[in-house]
Design an enzyme around this catalytic site. Structure first.
Site, mmCIF file in Angstrom:
data_model
loop_
_atom_site.group_PDB
_atom_site.id
_atom_site.type_symbol
_atom_site.label_atom_id
_atom_site.label_comp_id
_atom_site.label_asym_id
_atom_site.label_seq_id
_atom_site.Cartn_x
_atom_site.Cartn_y
_atom_site.Cartn_z
ATOM 1 C CE LYS A 38 -22.558 -6.173 12.775
ATOM 2 N NZ LYS A 38 -22.676 -7.519 12.191
ATOM 3 N NE ARG A 133 -26.141 -13.614 12.125
ATOM 4 C CZ ARG A 133 -25.310 -12.572 12.218
ATOM 5 N NH1 ARG A 133 -25.230 -11.898 13.359
ATOM 6 N NH2 ARG A 133 -24.568 -12.198 11.196
HETATM 7 C C1 LIG Z 1 -21.462 -8.049 12.195
HETATM 8 C C2 LIG Z 1 -20.970 -9.025 11.219
HETATM 9 C C3 LIG Z 1 -19.599 -9.228 11.068
HETATM 10 C C4 LIG Z 1 -18.560 -8.543 11.917
HETATM 11 O O1 LIG Z 1 -18.499 -9.147 13.174
HETATM 12 P P1 LIG Z 1 -17.386 -8.723 14.261
HETATM 13 O O2 LIG Z 1 -17.534 -9.725 15.340
HETATM 14 O O3 LIG Z 1 -17.692 -7.345 14.676
HETATM 15 O O4 LIG Z 1 -16.069 -8.826 13.575
HETATM 16 C C5 LIG Z 1 -19.196 -10.130 10.092
HETATM 17 N N1 LIG Z 1 -20.092 -10.790 9.325
HETATM 18 C C6 LIG Z 1 -21.415 -10.623 9.450
HETATM 19 C C7 LIG Z 1 -22.349 -11.385 8.572
HETATM 20 C C8 LIG Z 1 -21.901 -9.739 10.404
HETATM 21 O O5 LIG Z 1 -23.227 -9.570 10.539
#
Ligand SMILES: *Cc1c(COP(=O)(O)O)cnc(C)c1O
Length: 368
Positions: A38, A133
């Site tokens: 992302k 969250r």
């Molecule tokens: C963005 C995201 C991740 C990745 O997080 P990082 O800290 O970049 O490794 C993993 N799981 C979910 C649900 C996310 O939204």
């Protein structure tokens, strides 16, 4: 093209190296990886570097990015959507193999479109373990599963959780154990055999190193540690990983000797603040052609000790006494996750893919 300014230079081989090292490390305790794209808007060449580095899944929070990767020719993986807006249910069924879910009505909608398109769709149910969250409360999980189990064309392939994103709650042996135990209990109650228990993100690194036994946890979703080489509990570099796969290169457009105090009558600045300044006499000052529309200034870190004095929509003003940059000179920055996210999203910053892995063509990222 290589000299277009401003630009981000993205080293694909560094990203592939990072992925390979992390895949091996986590593989030692039976944990597979999802590469999270992302922050790079689903740039297909980066997804490919992650796949070559050993991730079994590519995960993104946005359906647009997943479609971009599919169109860009990324097929040799399973696509995971990290959040599930009900309005996108049909597009999700068409383009995504696995989605993370927390709402019964949304899963019902996915089932509806899965049936309509004669497809089978896999879901991972996210459990709330304290970060507040996304997540189903553990006490609601059995009823949730009971409700969606009969839905046609939907396959529950496991549980997951996400920590350290909103509430700043650290993944530790306690909450990871809880996820393992929930998995065991649910599998037993419903006679299921889950394929994945996805324990978290780049913040799970310390937990992983310290744990003797990862329990049922056999998957993590990694963005920042693959891209920037850091864990995210204290943002320490992970040994052996590259932390500089991304470089932001900007252009100086003015350098002049000026007083360090503004002169004239004081009013609000461009963002409604009344600024205050320290008088350091007349000094060399410089301006970089980049601003708040492109980046957050706290997310970019000059390669040298350049002091940034301020930033408006399109200008970064810096103290130029020491380095004496002139108009046309390049200034380089490292990026943190917030800086990367913003810079990748700015249409004004060109993205140059360098150091292709193996025998890849050098290519440039398309505009979006
Ligand atoms: C963005 C995201 C991740 C990745 O997080 P990082 O800290 O970049 O490794 C993993 N799981 C979910 C649900 C996310 O939204």
């Amino acid at each position: 093209m290589d000299s277009v300014l401003p630009r981000i230079e993205i080293s694909l081989s560094k990203i592939q190296d990072n992925t390979r090292i992390l895949s091996r490390l986590y593989g030692l305790k039976g944990i597979s990886l999802m590469g999270v794209t992302k922050a790079v808007l689903g740039e297909p060449a980066i997804a490919e570097a992650m796949i070559k580095g050993g991730v079994e899944f590519i995960a993104d929070s946005r359906i647009e990015n997943i479609i971009r990767m599919r169109v860009g020719g990324i097929t040799d993986t399973q696509f995971v959507l990290l959040r599930t807006p009900p309005s996108q249910a049909e597009a999700i069924i068409k383009n995504v193999d696995i989605s993370l879910n927390t709402e019964i009505e949304t899963v019902k909608k996915l089932s509806f479109y899965a049936k309509e398109h004669n497809k089978s769709h896999k879901v991972i149910l996210m459990v709330e373990l304290g970060d507040l969250r996304e997540g189903i409360l553990p006490c609601d999980l059995p009823q949730f599963i009971k409700t969606i189990l009969p839905l046609s064309n939907i396959q529950i392939i496991g549980l997951g959780c996400n920590l350290a994103c909103h509430g700043g709650i650290k993944p530790d042996s306690k909450n990871m154990m809880k996820l393992s135990q929930l998995t065991t209990a649910i599998e037993k109650e419903f006679q299921l055999n889950f394929q994945l228990t996805s324990g978290g993100n780049s913040a799970n690194y310390e937990w992983y190193l310290s744990t003797q036994d990862a329990g049922k946890i056999n998957n993590l979703r990694l963005g920042e540690s693959i891209l920037l080489g850091r864990e995210t509990v204290s943002r320490k570099p992970i040994p052996g990983l590259h932390t500089g796969a991304f470089k932001l290169i900007t252009e100086v457009i003015e350098s002049k000797r000026k007083p360090s105090l503004p002169f004239g009558e004081t009013c609000q600045d461009a963002f409604g603040n009344i600024p205050s300044f320290l008088d350091r006499g007349t000094r060399e000052r410089g301006i970089i052609a980049l601003g708040r529309q492109d980046i957050r200034v706290s997310g970019i870190l000059p390669e040298n000790k350049l002091a940034i004095l301020g930033v408006s929509s399109d200008h970064i003003i810096f103290d130029n006494e020491k380095y004496k940059y002139r108009a046309g000179d390049e200034v380089k920055f490292d990026l943190d996750y917030g800086g990367l996210l913003a810079a990748m999203t700015s249409p004004f910053i060109h993205k140059n893919l360098i150091d292709p892995c193996n025998n890849h063509e050098r290519r440039h990222m398309s505009e979006h």
